[in-house]
Write a protein that holds these residues in place. Structure first.
Motif, mmCIF file in Angstrom:
data_model
loop_
_atom_site.group_PDB
_atom_site.id
_atom_site.type_symbol
_atom_site.label_atom_id
_atom_site.label_comp_id
_atom_site.label_asym_id
_atom_site.label_seq_id
_atom_site.Cartn_x
_atom_site.Cartn_y
_atom_site.Cartn_z
ATOM 1 N N UNK A 1 0.843 -1.197 0.000
ATOM 2 C CA UNK A 1 0.000 0.000 0.000
ATOM 3 C C UNK A 1 0.878 1.246 0.000
ATOM 4 N N UNK A 2 0.448 2.233 -0.728
ATOM 5 C CA UNK A 2 1.202 3.484 -0.833
ATOM 6 C C UNK A 2 0.329 4.649 -0.362
ATOM 7 N N UNK A 3 0.929 5.628 0.344
ATOM 8 C CA UNK A 3 0.144 6.794 0.766
ATOM 9 C C UNK A 3 -0.442 7.518 -0.445
ATOM 10 N N UNK A 4 -1.632 8.068 -0.243
ATOM 11 C CA UNK A 4 -2.378 8.669 -1.351
ATOM 12 C C UNK A 4 -3.122 9.902 -0.850
ATOM 13 N N UNK A 5 -3.164 10.931 -1.683
ATOM 14 C CA UNK A 5 -3.970 12.111 -1.394
ATOM 15 C C UNK A 5 -4.714 12.534 -2.654
ATOM 16 N N UNK A 6 -5.906 13.054 -2.450
ATOM 17 C CA UNK A 6 -6.598 13.749 -3.530
ATOM 18 C C UNK A 6 -6.833 15.175 -3.057
ATOM 19 N N UNK A 7 -6.362 16.122 -3.844
ATOM 20 C CA UNK A 7 -6.409 17.525 -3.451
ATOM 21 C C UNK A 7 -7.175 18.331 -4.492
ATOM 22 N N UNK A 8 -7.620 19.515 -4.075
ATOM 23 C CA UNK A 8 -8.290 20.431 -4.986
ATOM 24 C C UNK A 8 -7.401 21.663 -5.126
ATOM 25 N N UNK A 9 -7.078 22.012 -6.357
ATOM 26 C CA UNK A 9 -6.082 23.055 -6.632
ATOM 27 C C UNK A 9 -6.762 24.285 -7.233
ATOM 28 N N UNK A 10 -6.244 25.448 -6.851
ATOM 29 C CA UNK A 10 -6.759 26.760 -7.258
ATOM 30 C C UNK A 10 -8.098 27.084 -6.598
ATOM 31 N N UNK A 11 -8.313 26.497 -5.421
ATOM 32 C CA UNK A 11 -9.485 26.827 -4.614
ATOM 33 C C UNK A 11 -9.199 26.457 -3.168
ATOM 34 N N UNK A 12 -9.707 27.260 -2.238
ATOM 35 C CA UNK A 12 -9.625 26.916 -0.814
ATOM 36 C C UNK A 12 -10.854 26.143 -0.372
ATOM 37 N N UNK A 13 -11.828 26.010 -1.276
ATOM 38 C CA UNK A 13 -13.085 25.321 -0.972
ATOM 39 C C UNK A 13 -13.141 24.028 -1.776
ATOM 40 N N UNK A 14 -13.204 22.870 -1.131
ATOM 41 C CA UNK A 14 -13.251 21.606 -1.877
ATOM 42 C C UNK A 14 -14.396 21.594 -2.883
ATOM 43 N N UNK A 15 -14.050 21.138 -4.099
ATOM 44 C CA UNK A 15 -15.053 21.003 -5.139
ATOM 45 C C UNK A 15 -15.162 22.162 -6.094
ATOM 46 N N UNK A 16 -14.424 23.260 -5.826
ATOM 47 C CA UNK A 16 -14.524 24.423 -6.700
ATOM 48 C C UNK A 16 -13.294 24.636 -7.566
ATOM 49 N N UNK A 23 0.079 10.106 -5.703
ATOM 50 C CA UNK A 23 0.575 8.863 -5.115
ATOM 51 C C UNK A 23 1.969 9.137 -4.560
ATOM 52 N N UNK A 24 2.141 8.945 -3.254
ATOM 53 C CA UNK A 24 3.440 9.110 -2.618
ATOM 54 C C UNK A 24 4.249 7.811 -2.732
ATOM 55 N N UNK A 25 5.554 7.929 -2.537
ATOM 56 C CA UNK A 25 6.428 6.741 -2.497
ATOM 57 C C UNK A 25 6.193 5.832 -3.700
ATOM 58 N N UNK A 26 6.269 6.429 -4.885
ATOM 59 C CA UNK A 26 5.935 5.686 -6.105
ATOM 60 C C UNK A 26 7.114 4.902 -6.687
ATOM 61 N N UNK A 27 8.203 4.775 -5.942
ATOM 62 C CA UNK A 27 9.343 3.987 -6.405
ATOM 63 C C UNK A 27 8.887 2.583 -6.802
ATOM 64 N N UNK A 28 9.436 2.091 -7.889
ATOM 65 C CA UNK A 28 9.154 0.725 -8.307
ATOM 66 C C UNK A 28 7.982 0.585 -9.252
ATOM 67 N N UNK A 29 7.203 1.645 -9.410
ATOM 68 C CA UNK A 29 6.093 1.585 -10.368
ATOM 69 C C UNK A 29 6.612 1.856 -11.774
ATOM 70 N N UNK A 30 6.236 1.034 -12.724
ATOM 71 C CA UNK A 30 6.672 1.273 -14.093
ATOM 72 C C UNK A 30 5.664 2.163 -14.818
ATOM 73 N N UNK A 31 6.000 2.542 -16.044
ATOM 74 C CA UNK A 31 5.150 3.439 -16.822
ATOM 75 C C UNK A 31 3.742 2.881 -16.976
ATOM 76 N N UNK A 32 3.647 1.600 -17.245
ATOM 77 C CA UNK A 32 2.340 0.986 -17.480
ATOM 78 C C UNK A 32 1.463 1.064 -16.239
#
Length: 279
Positions: A1-16, A23-32
């Motif tokens: 399992x790898x740490x994960x976040x979903x963020x909203x950018x260019x807004x201080x209010x989620x959804x706008x 995906x954090x700590x993505x070492x070992x993942x290939x392009x596919x």
């Protein structure tokens, strides 16, 4: 399992703003594997945090749309920096984090809000008549409403049109049959800017070959627009762009020119989801 976040950018209010999966700590993942996960999230972009290969960088990031990898994109840059800081990242310099990505090193500074230094354009200058007419037709706008046009490509392939007003930007209606292969942006001024809290309205459109879609809020396009229009004296050295109105969003992009070749593009970022992902 790898740490994960979903963020909203260019807004201080989620959804706008514009959503981003990180995906954090993505070492070992290939392009596919990265491309498959980006396709699964079905967001405009998904990023993968990696250790840097350049000693001048604090971290490396790879940026994927649902169909391809991008060398640079604005809202993924701010969103990834936010996620990296929130996960405990400590930059070599207190006020600036250095991101390594496909276009090289990009600085992101901390202040009232995160802001990235606009990377150099890989293509600029006038737009040929054929391309201009294609973009006008794809946008469903009137040719007489176009004030200017320029390539503002910092990696994704942007061509931009300045329209006579913000209302003309919002009135655009994409013609899917004419959008093939284009990536373009529209910008126009608001006459009543002080009351609205934004100086210009921006819209961004992509066509990956199967029809165009609109991006909610777009850092890379806004960076290119700032380099073009501030440089041409058509926008002030500091302004706020609104984007996303047509998609029921309310993004705000804060632009500040420190010098002729140093433009900062910033916005608020808020974390919406934290957890882990099986990859």
């Amino acid at each position: 399992m790898r740490p994960f976040r979903q963020v909203d950018v260019f807004s201080a209010v989620p959804g706008l703003g514009n959503a981003l999966a990180v995906v954090h700590d993505a070492d070992g993942l290939d392009d596919e594997a990265m491309q498959a996960f980006a396709r699964w999230t079905n967001l405009s972009e998904t990023t993968f945090l990696l250790p840097p290969t350049d000693p001048a960088a604090d971290y490396a990031v790879r940026i994927f749309t649902t169909s391809t990898e991008l060398p640079f994109a604005g809202h993924p840059t701010l969103g990834t920096a936010h996620a990296w800081f929130e996960a405990g990242g400590v930059p070599a310099r207190d006020d600036v984090v250095v991101q390594e990505c496909g276009v090289g090193l990009v600085e992101v500074r901390r202040g009232e809000r995160l802001a990235f230094a606009a990377p150099p354009l890989v293509r600029s200058g006038e737009v040929d008549d054929v391309t201009l007419e294609r973009v006008v037709a794809a946008s469903g706008i009137r040719r007489e409403d176009v004030v200017g046009a320029a390539w503002v490509d910092n990696g994704p392939g942007w061509v931009a049109l300045e329209l006579v007003s913000a209302q003309a930007v919002l009135a655009a209606r994409v013609d899917q049959s004419r959008s093939g292969g284009l990536k373009w942006g529209l910008v126009g001024r608001w006459a009543e800017a002080p009351a609205l809290g934004k100086d210009v309205e921006v819209r961004a459109f992509f066509d990956g070959g199967d029809g165009a879609w609109e991006d909610p809020v777009t850092g890379s396009l806004n960076a290119g627009l700032a380099q073009w229009l501030i440089g041409a004296g058509r926008l002030p050295s500091s302004y706020v762009a609104g984007q996303g109105h047509a998609l029921h969003r309310d993004g705000r992009v804060h632009v500040e020119a420190e010098s002729a070749d140093r433009i900062w593009v910033g916005g608020d970022v808020v974390t919406v989801v934290t957890g882990s992902v099986r990859l």
